[in-house]
Design an enzyme around this catalytic site. Structure first.
Site, short mmCIF file in Angstrom:
data_model
loop_
_atom_site.label_atom_id
_atom_site.label_comp_id
_atom_site.label_asym_id
_atom_site.label_seq_id
_atom_site.Cartn_x
_atom_site.Cartn_y
_atom_site.Cartn_z
N LEU A 102 -12.12 -7.36 8.03
CA LEU A 102 -11.99 -7.03 6.62
C LEU A 102 -11.93 -5.52 6.46
O LEU A 102 -12.59 -4.78 7.20
CB LEU A 102 -13.19 -7.57 5.82
CG LEU A 102 -13.33 -9.09 5.71
CD1 LEU A 102 -14.65 -9.44 5.03
CD2 LEU A 102 -12.16 -9.70 4.96
N ASP A 103 -11.16 -5.05 5.48
CA ASP A 103 -11.11 -3.62 5.19
C ASP A 103 -12.49 -3.12 4.81
O ASP A 103 -13.35 -3.89 4.37
CB ASP A 103 -10.14 -3.34 4.04
CG ASP A 103 -8.69 -3.63 4.41
OD1 ASP A 103 -8.40 -3.71 5.62
OD2 ASP A 103 -7.87 -3.77 3.49
N LYS A 104 -12.69 -1.81 4.92
CA LYS A 104 -14.00 -1.22 4.65
C LYS A 104 -14.47 -1.52 3.23
O LYS A 104 -15.66 -1.79 2.99
CB LYS A 104 -13.94 0.29 4.87
CG LYS A 104 -15.28 1.01 4.67
CD LYS A 104 -15.16 2.49 4.97
CE LYS A 104 -16.51 3.18 4.80
NZ LYS A 104 -16.42 4.64 5.09
N HIS A 184 -3.71 -5.27 5.18
CA HIS A 184 -3.85 -5.15 3.73
C HIS A 184 -3.12 -6.27 2.98
O HIS A 184 -2.62 -6.05 1.86
CB HIS A 184 -3.32 -3.80 3.24
CG HIS A 184 -4.12 -2.61 3.70
ND1 HIS A 184 -5.49 -2.65 3.91
CD2 HIS A 184 -3.74 -1.34 3.98
CE1 HIS A 184 -5.90 -1.46 4.29
NE2 HIS A 184 -4.87 -0.65 4.35
#
Length: 231
Positions: A102-104, A184
């Site tokens: 997962l993105d930050k 993304h």
């Protein structure tokens, strides 16, 4: 009966890295069935008695974990600054890999394991493991948003997404289910639909739900969850 390299056997069942274990073996700290072994590549079986400095080391255990990743942490291995593994209090956390990062700035469900085949099965688009996200958005979706996602949304850069599922939960919250994990992707799908993602939370991977976990919490997967994901 399954055989293991001695260094892998010990590192998979302890907090020591492979390089640390090799040094310990070469220093004569390891016994196999009461015999000192100094060769890290020595083959051992599950029923062999392996000890390190007099402490019995059990055979490698496969670990399968569900975790609620808070926003602000990175889905990277331990040793990287800001890694989500820094808050995972598990004795084998150094051995774990992440299935589906997962993105930050994205929160939600992570699956972690030391079973490489399991990790591959979860993240491979070929296996069509569903990942469901709750996305809080700004703006208005087109009337045919559900149809666009179901057919396979075209992103602004021309990339085609596999067919997914969109459900309008409320005026500013949607459920988005996909079975791939492009860079993304959820954010870019929202942009392609003309809305701005304000907050993203992954709530499900296959049969595993985020329900019951608070930020930073984790639990072991049930044997049923593991078997379903392996199939």
């Amino acid at each position: 009966m399954k055989k293991f390299r001695l260094d892998r056997y010990i590192s998979s069942s302890s907090e020591f890295s492979r390089s640390e274990v090799r040094n310990l073996i070469r220093k004569g700290k390891v016994l196999v069935n009461g015999r000192e072994i100094r060769d890290p590549s020595f083959k051992v079986q599950e029923d062999d008695e392996v000890s390190l400095d007099g402490v019995i080391i059990g055979p490698p255990q496969m670990v399968y974990i569900a975790m609620f990743k808070p926003a602000g942490f990175l889905s990277v291995t331990l040793g990287n600054e800001g890694s989500v593994l820094e808050i995972l209090k598990h004795p084998l956390r150094k051995r774990l890999s992440i299935a589906g990062r997962l993105d930050k700035d994205v929160e939600g469900l992570l699956l972690l394991s030391n079973d490489g085949q399991f990790i591959h099965r979860v993240i491979s688009p070929r296996n069509k493991v569903e990942k469901e996200y709750h996305v809080w958005v700004e703006g208005s979706l087109p009337e045919n948003a559900e149809e666009l996602v179901e057919k396979g949304l075209i992103l602004r850069d021309g990339t085609s997404c596999r067919p997914g599922r969109l459900i309008r939960v409320s005026s500013d919250l949607i459920s988005l289910t996909i079975c791939e994990g492009m860079f993304h992707q959820v954010k870019n799908m929202c942009y392609a639909l003309g809305v701005n993602p304000v907050k993203i939370r992954r709530i499900r991977i296959g049969p595993v739900f985020l329900d019951g976990l608070r930020e930073g919490d984790w639990r072991e997967l049930t044997s049923e969850e593991v078997e379903i994901l392996k199939r």
